[in-house]
Design a protein around this motif. Structure first.
Motif, PDB file in Angstrom:
ATOM      1  N   ALA A   1       0.821  -1.216   0.000  1.00 32.51           N
ATOM      2  CA  ALA A   1       0.000   0.000   0.000  1.00 32.51           C
ATOM      3  C   ALA A   1       0.851   1.260   0.000  1.00 32.51           C
ATOM      4  O   ALA A   1       0.519   2.258  -0.654  1.00 32.51           O
ATOM      5  N   SER A   2       1.976   1.228   0.709  1.00 36.41           N
ATOM      6  CA  SER A   2       2.845   2.406   0.778  1.00 36.41           C
ATOM      7  C   SER A   2       3.494   2.699  -0.573  1.00 36.41           C
ATOM      8  O   SER A   2       3.559   3.853  -1.014  1.00 36.41           O
TER       9      SER A   2
ATOM     10  N   ALA B   1       0.891   4.128  -2.798  1.00 35.35           N
ATOM     11  CA  ALA B   1       0.533   5.495  -2.414  1.00 35.35           C
ATOM     12  C   ALA B   1       1.484   6.511  -3.034  1.00 35.35           C
ATOM     13  O   ALA B   1       1.078   7.618  -3.420  1.00 35.35           O
TER      14      ALA B   1
ATOM     15  N   ARG C   1       0.901  11.290   2.456  1.00 35.46           N
ATOM     16  CA  ARG C   1       0.412  10.094   1.767  1.00 35.46           C
ATOM     17  C   ARG C   1       0.541   8.873   2.670  1.00 35.46           C
ATOM     18  O   ARG C   1      -0.357   8.040   2.757  1.00 35.46           O
TER      19      ARG C   1
ATOM     20  N   VAL D   1      -2.205   5.616   4.660  1.00 32.18           N
ATOM     21  CA  VAL D   1      -2.126   4.181   4.386  1.00 32.18           C
ATOM     22  C   VAL D   1      -2.681   3.413   5.582  1.00 32.18           C
ATOM     23  O   VAL D   1      -2.217   3.572   6.712  1.00 32.18           O
TER      24      VAL D   1
END
Length: 502
Positions: free
Chosen positions: A208-209, A212, A263, A267
Motif C-alpha cells: 500500500a505504501s 501510495a 500520503r 495508508v
C-alpha cells in the motif's frame, strides 16, 4: 484426432452439446475434475501395486534413489510426456487425494471445485502432519466448500487456510515463526532481484505504501504502473526522491517531503476479527484485507502493535444507521466496513481484488431523484466490486446482478449472464460476521431503481485491435533495433580486423 477414443464418446447425456455459453463451460470444467480424479486414482493404484511388488508400504521411509515413488513417477512422466518434476507433483497430488484429503478430492470429482482449486487446498494443508488433524481439516474444508456456491481457487485456498488456522493454531504459529524474516539480493546476467520475507501485515503495508507514492503522478507520466512502483520502492529504500517524469516544472504531482509524509499517513491496513479472538477467549480466525485468513494468535500480535488502532464494529446499530444521515447514498463507516469484511474481496465470482480496493456498489441501483423508490443503502443491497466489474455491472447489456439474504442470515449474490447461466455465491466471510444478514431492514421494496446513462460509460483510449497492433509494432521495432545494432557491431569488428591477409 484420429485414434483418440474420446472423439468417439457421446457426451450428450451429461449435457455437453445440449448446453451453451457459461453452462457449457461449467459442464466441461466439471468433466475435467472428474477425469483428473480418475487420473489420480489410476496413479495411486500404480503406486500401491508397485509397493506391493516390492513388499513395502506406500508411506514407508525409503532411502533408495530409485524407490517405488520414483519408478511410478517415471512412468507417469512417460505417459504424460512431461518433465520429472511435473510427474512428481502428479503422484504427490494422487497421494493427497487418496490419503490426506479424500473428501476435498471428491468435490473435485463432483465438479464443486476445479482441479486448480484442489491444488491450492493441498498447498494450504501441506504443513499439517498429524493424521487426526488432517482428517478434521479435510472434513471441515469439504463441508464449507460444498455450501459456498461458486468456488474459485482463492475461495478454496482461503477456506482450507481457515480450517488449518482454527484446528491447528499451534502448528500455524510454529511454522510462521520458523519462516522468519529477511532480505535477499540476487544477481544474474540480465538484472537483479530483491526479495523481502516478512509478515503478511507488513507485506500489505509495504504494498500500500509503494502504491501510495507511485500513483501520485500526472497523466503525462510515461511509465507503466509497474515501473512507477519499482521507482517508488527504490526511492523509499534509498531515501531518494520519486517524482513525475512528465518534465513539466509546474506539475502538481511532484510533492515535497511533507506531501509524501501525508500520503503515508493515509495508508491503512484493515484486519477484522471477533472480539473473543482479541480477548483470547477463542481461537476464531481473523481476516487481513489483501492477504486472507490469519490465525488467532497472529491477530492478537497485530492488535498489540504500537501502530495498531482497534475500533469496535456495531453490527446491531446498522438496523437504523446503515446510511449517513445527510446523504442516503453513502453508507456509514460501520456499514462500509461490515460489507467489505463479509465479502473479503470483489463480489464477482472468481475475482480476488481486495475489498478495500473496491467500490461499494448498490446492487439494485440507487435512485438519486427519489431515494425511497430505488435500491436502498443497506447491507441487503450493498457489495464490493472492483472498478472493472463495477463498470461491467453498470453498463453491460443483458447481465443481471442480484443479492439475497437467506433465513439463516447468509448473504448470497447471483450473477446471470446474457446466455442465461447463473452463478450463486455466498459471501465468503459469512463465518466472520454471521449476524450481519440478520439485521432487520427498515426500507421498502424498490419500485423505481435508478437509471443508467450509457453516455457516462468510460471509453478506451484505443480499441483492443489497435492495442494489439501497437504491441506487435513495439516488438517488431525492438527486433529491428537489435538487428541493426548487431550488424553495426559486426561491421565495426570487420573494419577493426583490417583487410584479409591475401
Amino acid at each position: 484426432m484420429a485414434g483418440n477414443v474420446w472423439a468417439k464418446v457421446d457426451l450428450s447425456p451429461v449435457g455437453v452439446g445440449g448446453e451453451a455459453g457459461g453452462a457449457l463451460i461449467d459442464v466441461l470444467q466439471a468433466g475435467e475434475g472428474m477425469l483428473m480424479f480418475l487420473r489420480f486414482e489410476a496413479i495411486y493404484a500404480m503406486l500401491t501395486a508397485a509397493a506391493a511388488r516390492e513388499g513395502v508400504e506406500v508411506g514407508d521411509a525409503d532411502h533408495r534413489v530409485v524407490d517405488v515413488f520414483a519408478s511410478v513417477a517415471r512412468e507417469v512422466a512417460v505417459a504424460l510426456r512431461v518433465a520429472a518434476g511435473t510427474a512428481d507433483r502428479q503422484v504427490n497430488l494422487a497421494v493427497e487425494a487418496a490419503e490426506r484429503l479424500p473428501q476435498v478430492a471428491r468435490l473435485m470429482r463432483d465438479g464443486v471445485i476445479s482441479v486448480a482449486a484442489f491444488g491450492d487446498v493441498v498447498l494450504q494443508t501441506t504443513g499439517v502432519a498429524d493424521t487426526d488433524l488432517i482428517a478434521a481439516v479435510d472434513a471441515t474444508t469439504a463441508a464449507e466448500l460444498r455450501e459456498m456456491g461458486g468456488v474459485s481457487r482463492r475461495d478454496a485456498g482461503d477456506t482450507a487456510r481457515r480450517a488449518v488456522a482454527e484446528l491447528d493454531p499451534d502448528g500455524v504459529r510454529e511454522r510462521r515463526e520458523l519462516r522468519g524474516k529477511g532480505v535477499h539480493v540476487s544477481h544474474d546476467v540480465d538484472g537483479s532481484d530483491v526479495t523481502i520475507t516478512t509478515t503478511p501485515e507488513d507485506a500489505v503495508l509495504i504494498d500500500a505504501s509503494v502504491s501510495a507514492v507511485a500513483d501520485r503522478v500526472c497523466a503525462d507520466d510515461s511509465r507503466s504502473r509497474g515501473v512507477r512502483r519499482h521507482d517508488a520502492a527504490v526511492a523509499l529504500l534509498t531515501r531518494g526522491e520519486f517524482a513525475c517524469d512528465c518534465g513539466n516544472p509546474d506539475c502538481a504531482a511532484t510533492g515535497s517531503a511533507a506531501t509524501v509524509a501525508e500520503r503515508f499517513a493515509s495508508v491503512v491496513v484493515h484486519v477484522v476479527a471477533d472480539a473473543s479472538t482479541l480477548s483470547g477467549d477463542s481461537d476464531k480466525a481473523g481476516w487481513l484485507d489483501g492477504f486472507g485468513v490469519l490465525d488467532a494468535h497472529h491477530v492478537r500480535e497485530i492488535a498489540a502493535r504500537g501502530d495498531a488502532i482497534t475500533r469496535p464494529l456495531d453490527i446491531a446499530g446498522l438496523a437504523d444507521h446503515a446510511a449517513q444521515p445527510g446523504n442516503a447514498y453513502r453508507p456509514t463507516s460501520a456499514c462500509d466496513t461490515a460489507m467489505r469484511a463479509v465479502f473479503g474481496s470483489c463480489s464477482e465470482p472468481g475475482c480476488a481484488r481486495r475489498a478495500w480496493s473496491c467500490d461499494l456498489d448498490h446492487v439494485c441501483e440507487f435512485n438519486h431523484a427519489d431515494n425511497a423508490a430505488g435500491g436502498a443503502t443497506c447491507p441487503c443491497n450493498l457489495n464490493p466490486k472492483c472498478r472493472f466489474h463495477h463498470v461491467l455491472k453498470t453498463f453491460a447489456s443483458d447481465w443481471v446482478d442480484d443479492q439475497i439474504v437467506d433465513a439463516d442470515g447468509a448473504i448470497w449474490t447471483e450473477v446471470t449472464t446474457p446466455t442465461g447461466y447463473t452463478v450463486r455465491s455466498r459471501a465468503r466471510n459469512h463465518w466472520l460476521l454471521p449476524d450481519l444478514g440478520l439485521i432487520p431492514c427498515r426500507h421498502g421494496e424498490p419500485v423505481a431503481p435508478g437509471s443508467v446513462d450509457d453516455a457516462a460509460q468510460p471509453d478506451r483510449v484505443r480499441t483492443r485491435t489497435q492495442a494489439k497492433h501497437a504491441y506487435r509494432m513495439r516488438i517488431r521495432s525492438r527486433r529491428r533495433y537489435v538487428q541493426v545494432c548487431a550488424a553495426a557491431d559486426w561491421a565495426a569488428s570487420i573494419e577493426q580486423d583490417g583487410p584479409p591477409p591475401f
